[in-house]
Design a protein around this motif. Structure first.
Motif, mmCIF file in Angstrom:
data_model
loop_
_atom_site.group_PDB
_atom_site.id
_atom_site.type_symbol
_atom_site.label_atom_id
_atom_site.label_comp_id
_atom_site.label_asym_id
_atom_site.label_seq_id
_atom_site.Cartn_x
_atom_site.Cartn_y
_atom_site.Cartn_z
ATOM 1 N N ASN A 2 -53.716 49.213 -7.333
ATOM 2 C CA ASN A 2 -52.417 48.872 -7.892
ATOM 3 C C ASN A 2 -52.421 49.031 -9.409
ATOM 4 O O ASN A 2 -53.462 49.222 -10.038
ATOM 5 N N VAL A 3 -51.225 48.945 -10.003
ATOM 6 C CA VAL A 3 -51.094 49.251 -11.422
ATOM 7 C C VAL A 3 -51.857 48.264 -12.304
ATOM 8 O O VAL A 3 -52.392 48.645 -13.356
ATOM 9 N N GLN A 4 -51.962 47.014 -11.891
ATOM 10 C CA GLN A 4 -52.712 46.043 -12.689
ATOM 11 C C GLN A 4 -54.207 46.374 -12.695
ATOM 12 O O GLN A 4 -54.882 46.227 -13.720
ATOM 13 N N ILE A 6 -55.356 49.409 -12.334
ATOM 14 C CA ILE A 6 -55.448 50.619 -13.151
ATOM 15 C C ILE A 6 -55.469 50.261 -14.638
ATOM 16 O O ILE A 6 -56.262 50.794 -15.411
ATOM 17 N N ARG A 7 -54.622 49.346 -15.032
ATOM 18 C CA ARG A 7 -54.543 48.955 -16.443
ATOM 19 C C ARG A 7 -55.877 48.430 -16.968
ATOM 20 O O ARG A 7 -56.218 48.633 -18.131
ATOM 21 N N HIS A 302 -44.656 56.670 -8.710
ATOM 22 C CA HIS A 302 -44.636 55.513 -9.608
ATOM 23 C C HIS A 302 -43.763 55.800 -10.829
ATOM 24 O O HIS A 302 -42.941 54.955 -11.242
ATOM 25 N N LEU A 384 -49.169 56.254 -15.423
ATOM 26 C CA LEU A 384 -49.643 55.471 -14.287
ATOM 27 C C LEU A 384 -49.980 54.035 -14.643
ATOM 28 O O LEU A 384 -50.030 53.175 -13.749
ATOM 29 N N TYR A 385 -50.189 53.736 -15.933
ATOM 30 C CA TYR A 385 -50.568 52.381 -16.336
ATOM 31 C C TYR A 385 -49.378 51.540 -16.793
ATOM 32 O O TYR A 385 -49.557 50.400 -17.214
ATOM 33 N N ASN A 386 -48.163 52.099 -16.764
ATOM 34 C CA ASN A 386 -46.988 51.333 -17.185
ATOM 35 C C ASN A 386 -46.374 50.540 -16.033
ATOM 36 O O ASN A 386 -46.568 50.877 -14.861
ATOM 37 N N THR A 387 -45.643 49.494 -16.388
ATOM 38 C CA THR A 387 -45.069 48.575 -15.405
ATOM 39 C C THR A 387 -43.596 48.342 -15.697
ATOM 40 O O THR A 387 -43.096 48.666 -16.785
#
Length: 409
Positions: A2-4, A6-7, A302, A384-387
């Motif tokens: 998930n993105v978190q 990835i961050r 995404h 890909l790392y943005n939310t």
């Protein structure tokens, strides 16, 4: 992943800017780098730093394996037929200049046409301006629709039997438009022209298949796709690359050097004069491994969600102008905009005070700015790392910007 999760792989994101958590919305200019890429470059310099191809010692062999292994990763990443078709360059700019200087000069003459579009980055305009001046060829521009897209009817009307080269960006770095380059390539080939694709804004975000696109040349940069700066790729169909002369001469690219004549190595090395960008290639290979682990389809989906959400949030702000297609499904993960009566640089400055990084200016697309009737714009670009939380902060920052300048004036 998930993105978190990835961050957490991007060390630079875990910091404050001006006392606020960093919100990085400038990936179209350059992306951030995951720890895997940083460690791959560090390992090369710490453990097997050496020149490639020339030596038989252990470090030289390991460096060569890493460098040529990265070439194979690139080949698979864009589905080229052979590593002979993969040329490492300093970036997209160098790749396009190589095609213009080598293929263009050899194959253009007075009366021939080069076709590009109004939305092109300067890197895909100036090389063609120069080769047109040198050869007497004519530079023509594809017109744009009201939303900035390209109509295939206009493509058919603009490309003629006199057209020898068509060069179009895959995705606009300003409008977010995704151009139908496969269809444009087909029209170019029907008229006897070759097709160059500027993939700087597509390779980091979309699954690329150069054989399916049937483009003759494709260029992209490592630094926009989680890789290091100073490394890029020129893909070319083997038949074209074999007929082209090198544009840089020196070590690495030679076969035999005499006092008055020299011969060149075979592909791909004849286009890689001098000590190559070894660490950059190894870092790019690590970036490709990382992106493929996440999945390009997942990244694209995404970013579409983020673009749609950003347009929804930003369109509610009074005085907001958003450029490009209104349908978020027809654009890549970026939003270019202006706030009434507030200069884009002022917008970017106020946002920076909130820890939010966006781009402001002409984005190396001055002809497009003229077409938009704007001297400059601001741009938020996602990766890909943005939310969605990043976009909420952007929207709040824009409201604050508008309120600040309303109070000032």
């Amino acid at each position: 992943m998930n993105v978190q999760d990835i961050r957490q792989l991007f060390p630079i994101l875990n910091q404050e800017v001006n006392g606020k958590p960093l919100v990085y919305l400038d990936s179209a200019a350059t992306s951030q780098k995951p720890i895997q890429v940083i460690e791959a470059i560090d390992k090369y310099y710490r453990e097997y730093n050496s020149n490639v191809h020339r030596g038989v010692h252990t470090l030289g062999t390991r460096a060569t394996d890493g460098y040529e292994g990265a070439r194979e990763k690139v080949r698979k990443f864009i589905n080229a037929k052979s590593t002979e078709e993969i040329i490492f360059t300093r970036g997209t700019t160098t790749a396009i200049n190589t095609v213009a200087a080598s293929y263009g000069r050899a194959n253009l003459q007075e009366g021939d046409e080069i076709v590009i579009s109004y939305m092109e980055h300067h890197s895909n305009i100036i090389p063609w301006q120069q080769v047109a001046k040198q050869t007497g060829a004519t530079l023509k521009y594809l017109p744009l629709q009201e939303d900035g897209s390209i109509s295939l009817d206009d493509v058919k009307e603009t490309i003629t039997s006199n057209t020898k080269i068509v060069s179009v960006m895959h995705v606009s770095n300003v409008l977010g438009v995704m151009n139908p380059v496969k269809e444009i390539a087909k029209i170019a080939h029907e008229n006897g022209a070759v097709m160059m694709v500027d993939g700087a804004q597509s390779a980091p975000h979309l699954k690329i298949d150069v054989q399916d696109l049937d483009c003759d040349f494709f260029a992209f940069s490592g630094h926009k796709m989680c890789g290091p700066t100073g490394i890029g790729v020129l893909y070319g169909k083997k038949k074209h690359l074999e007929s082209m002369d090198p544009v840089e001469f020196g070590g690495e690219m030679i076969d035999f050097v005499g006092l008055y004549e020299s011969t060149w190595k075979e592909l791909p090395w004849k286009f890689e004069g001098g000590t190559p960008i070894i660490a950059g290639a190894i870092g790019l290979g690590a970036a490709i491994d990382f992106l493929e682990e996440i999945g390009l389809d997942n990244i694209e989906a995404h970013e579409h969600r983020l673009a749609a959400y950003a347009m929804e949030r930003m369109s509610t702000i009074e005085g907001m102008t958003i450029y490009g297609p209104k349908d978020a499904s027809k654009r890549a993960g970026l939003v270019t905009f202006n706030l009434d009566d507030v200069h884009p640089h002022d917008v970017a400055t106020v946002l920076d005070a909130e820890g939010i990084a966006v781009r402001a200016g002409h984005h190396c697309a001055q002809p497009l700015m003229k077409w938009l009737k704007a001297s400059a714009t601001a741009r938020a670009s996602f990766y890909l790392y943005n939310t969605e939380e990043d976009i909420d902060k952007l929207a709040a920052g824009l409201v604050k910007t508008k309120e600040y300048f309303s109070d000032v004036f």
